[in-house]
Design an enzyme around this catalytic site. Structure first.
Site, PDB file in Angstrom:
ATOM      1  CG  HIS A   1      -2.079  -0.908   1.110  1.00 58.82           C
ATOM      2  ND1 HIS A   1      -1.977  -2.252   1.412  1.00 58.82           N
ATOM      3  CD2 HIS A   1      -3.370  -0.710   0.718  1.00 58.82           C
ATOM      4  CE1 HIS A   1      -3.154  -2.833   1.222  1.00 58.82           C
ATOM      5  NE2 HIS A   1      -4.011  -1.925   0.793  1.00 58.82           N
TER       6      HIS A   1
ATOM      7  CE  LYS B   1      -3.498  -0.780   4.852  1.00 55.61           C
ATOM      8  NZ  LYS B   1      -4.776  -0.168   5.265  1.00 55.61           N
TER       9      LYS B   1
END
Length: 242
Positions: free
Chosen positions: A131, A135
């Site tokens: 990600h 994140k």
């Protein structure tokens, strides 16, 4: 065409849902936000979509029950008490609750379950996800969904068979374990792979998210599917016919 009610329509997901509903050719949406009165709008909707907050779930379910309107719940961070509320509401109205509304992710989880069910414990399972740099949690919620699918397919407890955060001399891999690895960087929306590594062969099942709109489009499809269904608790697998 259908009339959707978006709970929390001014949030990021609310805006995405409004776009997806328009793309799907449905009627204008009606929204309500924190502090708003949900009751008056429910009677104008054919289905409610809730991506708000766990604290609002009880009131949202209550309003849906009073009006007899189906509701899709995509809110994350739910606890046991919330799931009991959903079970109770599902006795009176159709309720679909899911931690991920992407059709692709849910199909991937089904395939992972089937692969784990058919392949023996000598096939090692690794869940890899990547990600964007901002994140803050790992592994991702989707990675956990895939891990649960793998453990259920294999008939084992995920909590008792998880390996993650390997570093240094960790010893040999435990037979039957499900491993997790998380990568972070750039602006990656979401990459997930379930790797089944056997003796001299390997199977990789993957999903790539290019835009958050995939979750909104999946939610709209699922909510539209929910209209007219009998009371009960449904999942994305029901929408996909799995």
């Amino acid at each position: 065409m259908a009339q959707f009610g978006i709970i929390g329509h001014k949030g990021r997901m609310g805006h995405a849902l409004a776009t997806a509903i328009e793309e799907g050719g449905h009627e204008a949406t009606i929204g309500v936000d924190i502090g708003g009165q949900l009751g008056p709008i429910v009677s104008q909707c054919e289905v409610l979509v809730d991506f708000s907050a766990p604290d609002a779930l009880e009131a949202n379910l209550g309003a849906a029950r009073v009006a007899g309107v189906p509701i899709l719940i995509g809110t994350t961070g739910l606890e046991d008490a919330h799931h009991q509320m959903i079970d109770d509401a599902a006795e009176a109205i159709p309720v679909l609750q899911t931690g991920n509304t992407s059709l692709g992710v849910n199909l991937l989880a089904h395939l992972v379950h089937r692969a784990a069910e058919k392949l023996g414990p000598d096939w090692d399972i690794e869940i890899l996800e990547m990600h964007h740099r901002h994140k803050v949690d790992a592994p991702s919620g989707t990675a956990k969904i895939l891990g649960i699918a793998a453990s259920e397919g294999r008939g084992i407890s995920l909590a008792d068979n998880t390996e993650s955060g390997r570093d240094g001399i960790t010893g040999a891999r435990k037979e039957g374990a499900i491993g997790f690895a998380a990568l972070r960087g750039g602006t990656v929306a979401g990459e997930h792979s379930a790797i089944f590594a056997g003796n001299e062969e390997r199977i990789t099942l993957s999903h790539s998210a290019e835009n958050r709109m995939i979750f909104a489009r999946g939610a709209v499809k699922a909510a539209h599917w929910l209209i007219g269904k009998p009371a009960g608790r449904y999942t994305m697998n029901d929408v996909l016919g799995l």
